[in-house]
Design a protein around this motif. Structure first.
Motif, mmCIF file in Angstrom:
data_model
loop_
_atom_site.group_PDB
_atom_site.id
_atom_site.type_symbol
_atom_site.label_atom_id
_atom_site.label_comp_id
_atom_site.label_asym_id
_atom_site.label_seq_id
_atom_site.Cartn_x
_atom_site.Cartn_y
_atom_site.Cartn_z
ATOM 1 N N TYR A 1 -0.435 7.699 7.396
ATOM 2 C CA TYR A 1 -0.961 6.431 6.874
ATOM 3 C C TYR A 1 -0.636 5.277 7.817
ATOM 4 O O TYR A 1 -1.511 4.470 8.146
ATOM 5 C CB TYR A 1 -0.404 6.138 5.477
ATOM 6 C CG TYR A 1 -0.825 4.767 5.021
ATOM 7 C CD1 TYR A 1 -2.123 4.541 4.560
ATOM 8 C CD2 TYR A 1 0.048 3.693 5.102
ATOM 9 C CE1 TYR A 1 -2.528 3.273 4.185
ATOM 10 C CE2 TYR A 1 -0.353 2.420 4.735
ATOM 11 C CZ TYR A 1 -1.642 2.218 4.277
ATOM 12 O OH TYR A 1 -2.052 0.956 3.924
ATOM 13 N N ALA B 1 0.829 -1.211 0.000
ATOM 14 C CA ALA B 1 0.000 0.000 0.000
ATOM 15 C C ALA B 1 0.863 1.261 0.000
ATOM 16 O O ALA B 1 0.556 2.232 -0.693
ATOM 17 C CB ALA B 1 -0.940 -0.009 1.204
ATOM 18 N N GLU C 1 2.226 1.535 -3.545
ATOM 19 C CA GLU C 1 1.136 1.839 -4.476
ATOM 20 C C GLU C 1 0.653 3.277 -4.327
ATOM 21 O O GLU C 1 0.331 3.928 -5.316
ATOM 22 C CB GLU C 1 -0.022 0.868 -4.261
ATOM 23 C CG GLU C 1 0.271 -0.521 -4.781
ATOM 24 C CD GLU C 1 -0.765 -1.560 -4.339
ATOM 25 O OE1 GLU C 1 -1.752 -1.194 -3.650
ATOM 26 O OE2 GLU C 1 -0.572 -2.735 -4.673
ATOM 27 N N GLN C 2 0.602 3.777 -3.097
ATOM 28 C CA GLN C 2 0.134 5.150 -2.857
ATOM 29 C C GLN C 2 1.251 6.185 -2.986
ATOM 30 O O GLN C 2 1.039 7.368 -2.712
ATOM 31 C CB GLN C 2 -0.499 5.235 -1.463
ATOM 32 C CG GLN C 2 -1.751 4.409 -1.333
ATOM 33 C CD GLN C 2 -2.341 4.484 0.055
ATOM 34 O OE1 GLN C 2 -2.373 5.553 0.680
ATOM 35 N NE2 GLN C 2 -2.838 3.359 0.553
ATOM 36 N N ARG C 3 2.430 5.726 -3.369
ATOM 37 C CA ARG C 3 3.600 6.588 -3.575
ATOM 38 C C ARG C 3 4.013 7.344 -2.309
ATOM 39 O O ARG C 3 4.551 8.448 -2.366
ATOM 40 C CB ARG C 3 3.388 7.543 -4.743
ATOM 41 C CG ARG C 3 3.232 6.804 -6.063
ATOM 42 C CD ARG C 3 3.176 7.748 -7.237
ATOM 43 N NE ARG C 3 3.073 7.031 -8.486
ATOM 44 C CZ ARG C 3 4.115 6.615 -9.223
ATOM 45 N NH1 ARG C 3 5.339 6.852 -8.817
ATOM 46 N NH2 ARG C 3 3.924 5.974 -10.359
#
Length: 105
Positions: free
Chosen positions: A72, A24, A27-29
């Motif tokens: 996050y 994640a 993927e979310q940079r």
């Protein structure tokens, strides 16, 4: 003077969670790269000394993504108090750090 890049470390109690968080994050940079490896942690918790198998995540990210990455991890982690430690990268290969910047835009 603030650093341009950081390595952020957190731990989890399962390889599945470590793999999920790592995927994640990339993927979310929020981070360009996450190294995941097993460790043994010995720590004080709730009045006693605990010893557990954990998985360590070492995440490379630019300063501009640090707050989002921290947020996050804190929001999506299974621990009540997840460890999030950011260490400044004081030097590194120019090509690698450029890649970190490119992959987190």
């Amino acid at each position: 003077m603030a650093a341009d890049y950081y390595q952020v470390v957190t731990t989890t109690d399962s390889q599945d969670e470590a793999d999920r968080l790592a995927a994640a994050i990339v993927e979310q940079r929020l981070g360009a790269c996450v190294h995941v490896f097993p460790i043994t942690s010995v720590y004080r918790w709730e009045g006693g000394v605990a010893r557990d198998q954990e998985w360590r995540l070492a995440i490379k990210t630019p300063a501009g993504r640090l707050a989002d990455l921290k947020g996050y991890i804190e929001a999506d982690h299974s621990y009540d108090v997840p460890m999030v430690i950011a260490t400044e990268i004081v030097d590194g290969s120019e090509g690698y750090l450029s890649w970190v910047a490119d992959e987190t835009r």
